[in-house]
Design an enzyme around this catalytic site. Structure first.
Site, PDB file in Angstrom:
ATOM      1  N   ASP A   1      16.638  12.606 -12.693  1.00  0.00           N
ATOM      2  CA  ASP A   1      17.434  11.457 -13.124  1.00  0.00           C
ATOM      3  C   ASP A   1      16.918  10.998 -14.484  1.00  0.00           C
ATOM      4  OD1 ASP A   1      19.307   9.170 -11.441  1.00  0.00           O
ATOM      5  OD2 ASP A   1      18.408   8.593 -13.358  1.00  0.00           O
TER       6      ASP A   1
ATOM      7  N   ASN B   1      25.594   6.561  -3.127  1.00  0.00           N
ATOM      8  CA  ASN B   1      26.356   5.331  -3.349  1.00  0.00           C
ATOM      9  C   ASN B   1      27.844   5.639  -3.395  1.00  0.00           C
ATOM     10  OD1 ASN B   1      24.007   3.718  -3.626  1.00  0.00           O
ATOM     11  ND2 ASN B   1      23.768   4.416  -5.751  1.00  0.00           N
TER      12      ASN B   1
ATOM     13  N   VAL C   1      28.566   7.179 -11.529  1.00  0.00           N
ATOM     14  CA  VAL C   1      29.036   8.527 -11.864  1.00  0.00           C
ATOM     15  C   VAL C   1      29.880   9.009 -10.682  1.00  0.00           C
ATOM     16  CG1 VAL C   1      28.386  10.894 -12.424  1.00  0.00           C
ATOM     17  CG2 VAL C   1      26.996   8.989 -13.291  1.00  0.00           C
TER      18      VAL C   1
ATOM     19  N   HIS D   1      26.625  12.547  -5.506  1.00  0.00           N
ATOM     20  CA  HIS D   1      25.235  12.925  -5.754  1.00  0.00           C
ATOM     21  C   HIS D   1      24.353  12.239  -4.738  1.00  0.00           C
ATOM     22  CE1 HIS D   1      26.534   9.571  -8.330  1.00  0.00           C
ATOM     23  NE2 HIS D   1      25.375   9.009  -8.055  1.00  0.00           N
TER      24      HIS D   1
ATOM     25  N   HIS E   1      20.789  10.730  -4.358  1.00  0.00           N
ATOM     26  CA  HIS E   1      19.549  10.327  -5.024  1.00  0.00           C
ATOM     27  C   HIS E   1      18.403  10.725  -4.093  1.00  0.00           C
ATOM     28  CE1 HIS E   1      21.270   7.342  -7.996  1.00  0.00           C
ATOM     29  NE2 HIS E   1      22.275   7.402  -7.144  1.00  0.00           N
TER      30      HIS E   1
END
Ligand code: 5GP
Ligand code: ZN
Length: 113
Positions: free
Chosen positions: A29, A86, A95, A99, A101
């Protein structure tokens, strides 16, 4: 397609890639929130978790397997790590290419902020 993460997949934008296979890539990240903060993403563009279909079930499982591999490589598997996806505004999604995290290297708070 103006998706930022699709551009990273196509190597149009640089990223520090830490894992890749035929369906998944993972990279550091750019704005880490923990000593280990890796983005695990599918090569397939899926905007949010709401767009995941039955065809994607194996792919989503592979994202979690990739995250676990990275956790073992970074020696944080036993101490622990957090996987977060999220979805939309209130969760803070910025974004719109799904994805995971993968966060580790410090104790995580619960409940999250
Ligand atoms: P979200 O807020 O959508 O859940 O997470 C997006 C994540 O992508 C954030 O943690 C943010 O720091 C990361 N990010 C945004 N732009 C870039 C970029 O250009 N390169 C990398 N490596 N990470 C990015
Ligand atoms: Zn995309």
């Amino acid at each position: 397609m103006s998706c930022l993460f699709c551009k990273i997949i196509k190597q149009e934008i640089p990223a520090t890639i830490v894992y890749e296979d035929e369906s998944i890539i993972a990279f550091e990240d750019v704005n880490p929130q923990a000593p280990v903060h890796v983005m695990v993403i599918p090569r397939k563009h899926i905007s949010t978790t709401l767009e995941i279909t039955d065809d994607d079930n194996e792919l989503i499982g592979k994202m979690y397997q990739a995250a676990s591999k990275i956790a073992k490589e970074r020696k944080v598997a036993d101490s622990g790590f957090r996987l977060v996806m999220n979805c939309n505004k209130d969760a803070g999604q910025t974004v719109f290419h799904i994805h995971l995290h993968m966060l580790a290297g410090r104790p995580m708070n619960w409940p999250p902020g």
